[in-house]
Motif scaffolding. Structure first.
Motif, mmCIF file in Angstrom:
data_model
loop_
_atom_site.group_PDB
_atom_site.id
_atom_site.type_symbol
_atom_site.label_atom_id
_atom_site.label_comp_id
_atom_site.label_asym_id
_atom_site.label_seq_id
_atom_site.Cartn_x
_atom_site.Cartn_y
_atom_site.Cartn_z
ATOM 1 N N CYS A 147 0.806 -1.228 0.000
ATOM 2 C CA CYS A 147 0.000 0.000 0.000
ATOM 3 C C CYS A 147 0.837 1.275 0.000
ATOM 4 C CB CYS A 147 -0.963 -0.004 1.187
ATOM 5 S SG CYS A 147 -0.155 0.241 2.796
ATOM 6 N N GLY A 148 2.132 1.172 0.246
ATOM 7 C CA GLY A 148 3.012 2.333 0.230
ATOM 8 C C GLY A 148 3.101 3.087 1.538
ATOM 9 N N ARG A 149 2.403 2.638 2.544
ATOM 10 C CA ARG A 149 2.394 3.310 3.846
ATOM 11 C C ARG A 149 3.797 3.348 4.466
ATOM 12 N NH1 ARG A 149 -1.556 1.211 8.721
ATOM 13 N NH2 ARG A 149 -0.988 2.748 10.306
ATOM 14 N N LYS A 150 4.134 4.456 5.115
ATOM 15 C CA LYS A 150 5.461 4.615 5.704
ATOM 16 C C LYS A 150 5.461 4.605 7.226
ATOM 17 C CE LYS A 150 7.796 6.999 1.919
ATOM 18 N NZ LYS A 150 8.642 8.153 1.517
ATOM 19 N N ASN A 151 4.349 4.890 7.838
ATOM 20 C CA ASN A 151 4.290 4.925 9.301
ATOM 21 C C ASN A 151 3.695 3.624 9.813
ATOM 22 O OD1 ASN A 151 5.276 7.613 9.494
ATOM 23 N ND2 ASN A 151 3.256 8.352 8.859
ATOM 24 N N PHE A 152 4.485 2.908 10.607
ATOM 25 C CA PHE A 152 4.072 1.582 11.058
ATOM 26 C C PHE A 152 3.988 1.524 12.579
ATOM 27 C CE2 PHE A 152 6.617 1.103 7.223
ATOM 28 C CZ PHE A 152 5.830 0.298 6.412
ATOM 29 N N SER A 153 3.002 0.807 13.068
ATOM 30 C CA SER A 153 3.022 0.439 14.476
ATOM 31 C C SER A 153 3.616 -0.957 14.629
ATOM 32 C CB SER A 153 1.603 0.467 15.068
ATOM 33 O OG SER A 153 0.754 -0.428 14.373
ATOM 34 N N GLN A 154 3.517 -1.763 13.549
ATOM 35 C CA GLN A 154 4.112 -3.084 13.522
ATOM 36 C C GLN A 154 4.706 -3.319 12.138
ATOM 37 O OE1 GLN A 154 0.831 -5.674 14.664
ATOM 38 N NE2 GLN A 154 1.496 -5.667 16.793
ATOM 39 N N LEU A 155 5.854 -3.993 12.112
ATOM 40 C CA LEU A 155 6.567 -4.250 10.861
ATOM 41 C C LEU A 155 6.592 -5.739 10.558
ATOM 42 C CD1 LEU A 155 9.777 -2.027 11.215
ATOM 43 C CD2 LEU A 155 8.011 -1.771 9.484
ATOM 44 N N ASN A 206 8.741 -12.358 1.737
ATOM 45 C CA ASN A 206 9.538 -12.740 0.575
ATOM 46 C C ASN A 206 8.752 -12.527 -0.712
ATOM 47 O OD1 ASN A 206 11.677 -13.585 2.193
ATOM 48 N ND2 ASN A 206 11.013 -15.717 2.223
ATOM 49 N N ALA A 207 7.493 -12.946 -0.698
ATOM 50 C CA ALA A 207 6.672 -12.871 -1.907
ATOM 51 C C ALA A 207 6.450 -11.443 -2.357
ATOM 52 C CB ALA A 207 5.336 -13.568 -1.671
ATOM 53 N N ASN A 208 6.360 -10.521 -1.397
ATOM 54 C CA ASN A 208 6.107 -9.134 -1.756
ATOM 55 C C ASN A 208 7.381 -8.303 -1.835
ATOM 56 O OD1 ASN A 208 3.845 -7.531 -2.506
ATOM 57 N ND2 ASN A 208 4.128 -6.291 -0.671
ATOM 58 N N GLY A 209 8.513 -8.911 -1.534
ATOM 59 C CA GLY A 209 9.792 -8.249 -1.745
ATOM 60 C C GLY A 209 10.145 -7.188 -0.735
ATOM 61 N N GLY A 210 9.639 -7.304 0.503
ATOM 62 C CA GLY A 210 10.024 -6.323 1.505
ATOM 63 C C GLY A 210 9.003 -6.136 2.597
ATOM 64 N N LEU A 211 8.912 -4.907 3.095
ATOM 65 C CA LEU A 211 8.063 -4.607 4.239
ATOM 66 C C LEU A 211 6.577 -4.725 3.907
ATOM 67 C CD1 LEU A 211 9.785 -1.458 5.809
ATOM 68 C CD2 LEU A 211 10.102 -3.874 6.421
ATOM 69 N N VAL A 212 5.841 -5.138 4.912
ATOM 70 C CA VAL A 212 4.379 -5.187 4.841
ATOM 71 C C VAL A 212 3.853 -4.593 6.140
ATOM 72 C CG1 VAL A 212 2.352 -6.685 4.763
ATOM 73 C CG2 VAL A 212 4.341 -7.225 3.347
ATOM 74 N N LEU A 251 -1.217 -7.233 6.172
ATOM 75 C CA LEU A 251 -0.706 -8.533 6.597
ATOM 76 C C LEU A 251 -1.581 -9.681 6.109
ATOM 77 C CD1 LEU A 251 1.409 -10.051 8.332
ATOM 78 C CD2 LEU A 251 -0.107 -9.692 10.290
ATOM 79 N N LYS A 252 -2.893 -9.453 6.086
ATOM 80 C CA LYS A 252 -3.841 -10.517 5.728
ATOM 81 C C LYS A 252 -3.671 -10.991 4.288
ATOM 82 C CE LYS A 252 -7.481 -7.164 4.562
ATOM 83 N NZ LYS A 252 -6.663 -5.962 4.937
ATOM 84 N N ASN A 253 -2.969 -10.234 3.459
ATOM 85 C CA ASN A 253 -2.818 -10.590 2.045
ATOM 86 C C ASN A 253 -1.668 -11.563 1.783
ATOM 87 O OD1 ASN A 253 -4.824 -8.693 0.686
ATOM 88 N ND2 ASN A 253 -3.623 -7.254 1.928
ATOM 89 N N PHE A 254 -0.873 -11.866 2.824
ATOM 90 C CA PHE A 254 0.313 -12.711 2.618
ATOM 91 C C PHE A 254 0.387 -13.798 3.679
ATOM 92 C CE2 PHE A 254 1.159 -8.482 0.976
ATOM 93 C CZ PHE A 254 1.545 -8.774 -0.319
ATOM 94 N N GLN A 255 0.938 -14.932 3.263
ATOM 95 C CA GLN A 255 1.052 -16.077 4.162
ATOM 96 C C GLN A 255 2.469 -16.271 4.687
ATOM 97 O OE1 GLN A 255 -1.731 -17.833 5.017
ATOM 98 N NE2 GLN A 255 -2.834 -16.344 3.738
ATOM 99 N N ASP A 256 3.425 -15.513 4.167
ATOM 100 C CA ASP A 256 4.821 -15.783 4.490
ATOM 101 C C ASP A 256 5.474 -14.694 5.333
ATOM 102 O OD1 ASP A 256 4.892 -13.786 2.545
ATOM 103 O OD2 ASP A 256 6.747 -14.541 1.640
ATOM 104 N N CYS A 257 4.691 -13.844 5.954
ATOM 105 C CA CYS A 257 5.253 -12.680 6.645
ATOM 106 C C CYS A 257 5.959 -13.060 7.945
ATOM 107 C CB CYS A 257 4.157 -11.664 6.942
ATOM 108 S SG CYS A 257 3.551 -10.841 5.451
ATOM 109 N N VAL A 258 7.089 -12.412 8.174
ATOM 110 C CA VAL A 258 7.857 -12.562 9.408
ATOM 111 C C VAL A 258 7.841 -11.214 10.123
ATOM 112 C CG1 VAL A 258 10.139 -13.009 10.381
ATOM 113 C CG2 VAL A 258 9.359 -14.300 8.372
ATOM 114 N N LYS A 259 7.517 -11.234 11.408
ATOM 115 C CA LYS A 259 7.450 -9.984 12.162
ATOM 116 C C LYS A 259 8.855 -9.479 12.474
ATOM 117 C CE LYS A 259 5.130 -7.772 16.071
ATOM 118 N NZ LYS A 259 4.220 -7.956 17.229
#
Length: 253
Positions: free
Chosen positions: A160-168, A172-178, A183-191
């Motif tokens: 979405c391009g958002r820059k201000n995060f409360s959680q990071l 891998n699939a999306n190539g970086g930060l989410v 978060l709900k759009n990806f299954q491989d996210c690491v906090k």
């Protein structure tokens, strides 16, 4: 001078395979020709004069001849043997990881002088006893994968391009930060926590000369290794590295 059937180039042996009793097949990553395969008959014979030149990690200036689509070594002058790596098991296995990455990720004859320079620079610091070999390993992986076109987006949410995060989170699939909302759009996210996020930025953007300032504890290094290694093998499309399995076996990462 290069001719139709003879070339001169600087290169480093990234893979060696024994062929029959005394010969070798080498994968040499060169600065001006990319990765090439070289057949060395009789390389293991004491009288061949090519035993050291054909060892993995050795950098040399080669004169190669091309016969029936196969390269052969006519002569070679060693530039750097990198023998010191054999004195430290961890540094040796990390050098093996680095060479395996180069061998798997670089296509044959794909010329990439910057990748070659990164490899040589990495070996220079890997041999330095004042450096942490784990950090050099992490630095190489994230710098190399970024160089070949998979630089992770660490600036904003990759969806979405958002820059201000409360959680990071990192995908891998999306190539970086989410961000937490995507978060709900990806299954491989690491906090990621603040420390791991800042460490990723440091490894990617700092020079090896600056790595001495990093103070990463063991848990942070383990979590970074899992994340960066996972991102690398995802993008070079392999299931894993043989050398990585040895690294995990001996050093628990």
């Amino acid at each position: 001078m290069d001719t139709n059937n003879k070339i001169t180039t600087r290169g480093i042996v990234v893979k060696q395979t024994r062929y029959k009793e005394s010969s070798k097949i080498l994968n040499i990553f060169t600065k001006t020709r990319g990765k090439i395969n070289v057949f060395v008959p009789g390389a293991l014979r004491p009288t061949s004069g090519l035993m050291l030149v054909t060892e993995k990690f050795v950098e040399s200036d080669f004169t190669l001849s091309l016969k029936k689509n196969t390269y052969y070594i006519e002569k070679a002058e060693i530039i750097e043997s990198n023998l010191d790596l054999g004195l430290d098991p961890k540094r040796f296995i990390i050098a093996d990881i680095i060479c395996e990455i180069i061998d798997l990720a670089m296509a044959e004859n794909q010329v990439d002088p910057k990748a070659y320079d990164l490899l040589i620079k990495t070996f220079e610091f890997l041999k330095d006893k004042n450096t942490d070999p784990d950090l050099i390993n992490l630095g190489f992986m994230i710098k190399f994968i970024s160089h070949i076109g998979f630089k992770p987006n660490l600036e904003n949410c990759s969806l979405c391009g958002r820059k201000n995060f409360s959680q990071l989170y990192f995908s891998n699939a999306n190539g970086g930060l989410v961000c937490q909302d995507c978060l709900k759009n990806f299954q491989d996210c690491v906090k990621l926590n603040k420390s791991s996020y800042q460490a990723l930025l440091g490894l990617l953007y700092s020079k090896y000369e600056e790595f001495h300032k990093f103070k990463f504890d063991k848990d942070l290094k383990i979590s970074l290794h899992r994340l960066i290694y996972g991102y690398l093998i995802y993008n070079i499309e392999v299931d894993g590295l043989k050398s990585q399995r040895r690294y995990e076996m001996f050093f628990g990462i």
